[in-house]
Motif scaffolding. Sequence first.
Motif, PDB file in Angstrom:
ATOM      1  N   VAL A   1      41.282  37.391  44.074  1.00  0.00           N
ATOM      2  CA  VAL A   1      42.617  37.276  43.479  1.00  0.00           C
ATOM      3  C   VAL A   1      42.496  36.979  41.986  1.00  0.00           C
ATOM      4  CG1 VAL A   1      44.779  35.968  43.485  1.00  0.00           C
ATOM      5  CG2 VAL A   1      43.702  36.614  45.653  1.00  0.00           C
ATOM      6  N   GLU A   2      41.589  36.086  41.606  1.00  0.00           N
ATOM      7  CA  GLU A   2      41.382  35.789  40.177  1.00  0.00           C
ATOM      8  C   GLU A   2      40.940  37.049  39.430  1.00  0.00           C
ATOM      9  OE1 GLU A   2      42.263  33.276  38.534  1.00  0.00           O
ATOM     10  OE2 GLU A   2      42.422  31.693  40.020  1.00  0.00           O
ATOM     11  N   ALA A   3      40.021  37.803  40.033  1.00  0.00           N
ATOM     12  CA  ALA A   3      39.530  39.021  39.384  1.00  0.00           C
ATOM     13  C   ALA A   3      40.650  40.052  39.244  1.00  0.00           C
ATOM     14  CB  ALA A   3      38.359  39.595  40.170  1.00  0.00           C
ATOM     15  N   ALA A   4      41.474  40.169  40.259  1.00  0.00           N
ATOM     16  CA  ALA A   4      42.576  41.142  40.224  1.00  0.00           C
ATOM     17  C   ALA A   4      43.658  40.733  39.228  1.00  0.00           C
ATOM     18  CB  ALA A   4      43.178  41.306  41.611  1.00  0.00           C
ATOM     19  N   ASN A   5      43.799  39.438  38.999  1.00  0.00           N
ATOM     20  CA  ASN A   5      44.838  38.909  38.105  1.00  0.00           C
ATOM     21  C   ASN A   5      44.253  38.496  36.754  1.00  0.00           C
ATOM     22  OD1 ASN A   5      47.007  39.196  39.872  1.00  0.00           O
ATOM     23  ND2 ASN A   5      46.559  37.256  40.874  1.00  0.00           N
ATOM     24  N   TRP A   6      43.312  39.265  36.222  1.00  0.00           N
ATOM     25  CA  TRP A   6      42.641  38.872  34.988  1.00  0.00           C
ATOM     26  C   TRP A   6      43.550  38.922  33.768  1.00  0.00           C
ATOM     27  CZ3 TRP A   6      42.402  42.325  30.964  1.00  0.00           C
ATOM     28  CH2 TRP A   6      42.663  43.668  31.266  1.00  0.00           C
TER      29      TRP A   6
ATOM     30  N   VAL B   1      35.302  47.645  36.578  1.00  0.00           N
ATOM     31  CA  VAL B   1      36.066  46.784  35.676  1.00  0.00           C
ATOM     32  C   VAL B   1      37.212  47.595  35.088  1.00  0.00           C
ATOM     33  CG1 VAL B   1      34.538  47.247  33.705  1.00  0.00           C
ATOM     34  CG2 VAL B   1      35.914  45.157  33.738  1.00  0.00           C
ATOM     35  N   GLU B   2      38.382  46.985  35.063  1.00  0.00           N
ATOM     36  CA  GLU B   2      39.533  47.653  34.456  1.00  0.00           C
ATOM     37  C   GLU B   2      39.350  47.681  32.944  1.00  0.00           C
ATOM     38  OE1 GLU B   2      43.552  46.768  35.984  1.00  0.00           O
ATOM     39  OE2 GLU B   2      42.506  45.429  37.382  1.00  0.00           O
ATOM     40  N   ARG B   3      39.781  48.777  32.347  1.00  0.00           N
ATOM     41  CA  ARG B   3      39.699  48.873  30.893  1.00  0.00           C
ATOM     42  C   ARG B   3      40.555  47.784  30.263  1.00  0.00           C
ATOM     43  NH1 ARG B   3      40.377  54.357  31.730  1.00  0.00           N
ATOM     44  NH2 ARG B   3      38.351  55.202  32.212  1.00  0.00           N
ATOM     45  N   GLY B   4      40.040  47.192  29.217  1.00  0.00           N
ATOM     46  CA  GLY B   4      40.742  46.109  28.545  1.00  0.00           C
ATOM     47  C   GLY B   4      40.327  44.734  29.031  1.00  0.00           C
TER      48      GLY B   4
ATOM     49  N   SER C   1      34.148  43.063  30.474  1.00  0.00           N
ATOM     50  CA  SER C   1      33.271  44.213  30.228  1.00  0.00           C
ATOM     51  C   SER C   1      32.257  43.905  29.128  1.00  0.00           C
ATOM     52  CB  SER C   1      34.083  45.461  29.899  1.00  0.00           C
ATOM     53  OG  SER C   1      34.831  45.281  28.726  1.00  0.00           O
ATOM     54  N   THR C   2      32.609  43.053  28.194  1.00  0.00           N
ATOM     55  CA  THR C   2      31.662  42.641  27.148  1.00  0.00           C
ATOM     56  C   THR C   2      30.500  41.870  27.761  1.00  0.00           C
ATOM     57  OG1 THR C   2      33.456  42.538  25.543  1.00  0.00           O
ATOM     58  CG2 THR C   2      31.434  41.355  24.983  1.00  0.00           C
ATOM     59  N   LEU C   3      30.805  40.977  28.693  1.00  0.00           N
ATOM     60  CA  LEU C   3      29.760  40.237  29.419  1.00  0.00           C
ATOM     61  C   LEU C   3      28.855  41.215  30.159  1.00  0.00           C
ATOM     62  CD1 LEU C   3      28.386  37.782  30.786  1.00  0.00           C
ATOM     63  CD2 LEU C   3      30.252  37.821  32.449  1.00  0.00           C
ATOM     64  N   TYR C   4      29.456  42.146  30.891  1.00  0.00           N
ATOM     65  CA  TYR C   4      28.661  43.086  31.680  1.00  0.00           C
ATOM     66  C   TYR C   4      27.732  43.904  30.792  1.00  0.00           C
ATOM     67  CZ  TYR C   4      32.322  41.897  35.050  1.00  0.00           C
ATOM     68  OH  TYR C   4      33.208  41.237  35.860  1.00  0.00           O
ATOM     69  N   ARG C   5      28.240  44.381  29.683  1.00  0.00           N
ATOM     70  CA  ARG C   5      27.393  45.157  28.761  1.00  0.00           C
ATOM     71  C   ARG C   5      26.243  44.292  28.225  1.00  0.00           C
ATOM     72  NH1 ARG C   5      32.356  47.669  27.588  1.00  0.00           N
ATOM     73  NH2 ARG C   5      32.218  49.920  27.864  1.00  0.00           N
TER      74      ARG C   5
ATOM     75  N   GLY D   1      37.206  56.170  35.474  1.00  0.00           N
ATOM     76  CA  GLY D   1      38.276  56.592  36.365  1.00  0.00           C
ATOM     77  C   GLY D   1      39.623  56.322  35.726  1.00  0.00           C
ATOM     78  N   SER D   2      40.624  56.284  36.534  1.00  0.00           N
ATOM     79  CA  SER D   2      41.981  56.051  36.066  1.00  0.00           C
ATOM     80  C   SER D   2      42.171  54.571  35.740  1.00  0.00           C
ATOM     81  CB  SER D   2      42.975  56.493  37.140  1.00  0.00           C
ATOM     82  OG  SER D   2      44.283  56.237  36.712  1.00  0.00           O
ATOM     83  N   GLY D   3      41.985  54.218  34.468  1.00  0.00           N
ATOM     84  CA  GLY D   3      42.192  52.838  34.023  1.00  0.00           C
ATOM     85  C   GLY D   3      41.048  51.895  34.291  1.00  0.00           C
ATOM     86  N   ARG D   4      39.959  52.393  34.852  1.00  0.00           N
ATOM     87  CA  ARG D   4      38.822  51.523  35.145  1.00  0.00           C
ATOM     88  C   ARG D   4      37.522  52.283  34.994  1.00  0.00           C
ATOM     89  NH1 ARG D   4      38.668  48.434  39.427  1.00  0.00           N
ATOM     90  NH2 ARG D   4      40.906  48.162  39.543  1.00  0.00           N
ATOM     91  N   ASP D   5      36.453  51.514  34.789  1.00  0.00           N
ATOM     92  CA  ASP D   5      35.129  52.085  34.635  1.00  0.00           C
ATOM     93  C   ASP D   5      34.201  51.532  35.703  1.00  0.00           C
ATOM     94  OD1 ASP D   5      35.709  53.538  32.257  1.00  0.00           O
ATOM     95  OD2 ASP D   5      35.462  51.697  31.080  1.00  0.00           O
ATOM     96  N   THR D   6      33.307  52.377  36.166  1.00  0.00           N
ATOM     97  CA  THR D   6      32.225  51.935  37.045  1.00  0.00           C
ATOM     98  C   THR D   6      31.022  51.700  36.162  1.00  0.00           C
ATOM     99  OG1 THR D   6      33.078  53.206  38.907  1.00  0.00           O
ATOM    100  CG2 THR D   6      30.756  52.564  39.001  1.00  0.00           C
ATOM    101  N   MET D   7      30.399  50.534  36.353  1.00  0.00           N
ATOM    102  CA  MET D   7      29.227  50.161  35.559  1.00  0.00           C
ATOM    103  C   MET D   7      28.060  49.903  36.503  1.00  0.00           C
ATOM    104  SD  MET D   7      30.997  47.619  32.743  1.00  0.00           S
ATOM    105  CE  MET D   7      29.785  47.878  31.436  1.00  0.00           C
ATOM    106  N   VAL D   8      26.882  50.229  36.038  1.00  0.00           N
ATOM    107  CA  VAL D   8      25.668  50.064  36.842  1.00  0.00           C
ATOM    108  C   VAL D   8      24.602  49.381  35.982  1.00  0.00           C
ATOM    109  CG1 VAL D   8      23.813  51.282  38.055  1.00  0.00           C
ATOM    110  CG2 VAL D   8      26.165  52.076  38.271  1.00  0.00           C
TER     111      VAL D   8
END
Length: 164
Positions: A23-28, A132-135, A139-143, A153-160
């Motif tokens: 829920v926290e992740a979805a409500n970022w 991760v949703e764009r914005g 995503s800065t942490l993940y990078r 994708g539509s409003g989100r990116d898959t990261m590996v």
Amino acid sequence: MASSFRIRPAVAADGAFLGDMVVEAANWRQGGARPRHEVIGGDDHRRYVAGWMRPGDAGFVAEDANGEPVGAAWYRMLPRDDPGFGYVGTGVPELIIGVRPIWRAHGVGRALLQRLCEHAGAHGFARISLSVERGNFASTLYRSEGFAVTQSGSGRDTMVKRLR
């Protein structure tokens, strides 16, 4: 708030807290407050916690000095016929992470992410994925931790991240 925390392995009894972290992740977003039942009840997010802890599931929980959980990171092996947002293929676990807002920017997410990636690599996984949703500032942490966008994708990116 004290900034000290510890990390422990997630156990079966952590299922409800992992739901809170979904829920926290979805409500970022600031002001984004979809209710728990709506997030967890929907097919998009239920797959990340339903039946926790299944064979192949692994995770870690961060706790404050009083032993209260403040964040979690875990992965699941999701099937091709019921993929998550960050599904990239069979044999690649999908990572989910959530941190209580008051604990963000205190190193909790980074510590959880590092511990989970180390664990996945030690258990023979060559890659780990997430969505991760764009914005999303995460995503800065993940990078910075070695994740790269592999699909948009539509409003989100898959990261590996390659683990070995």
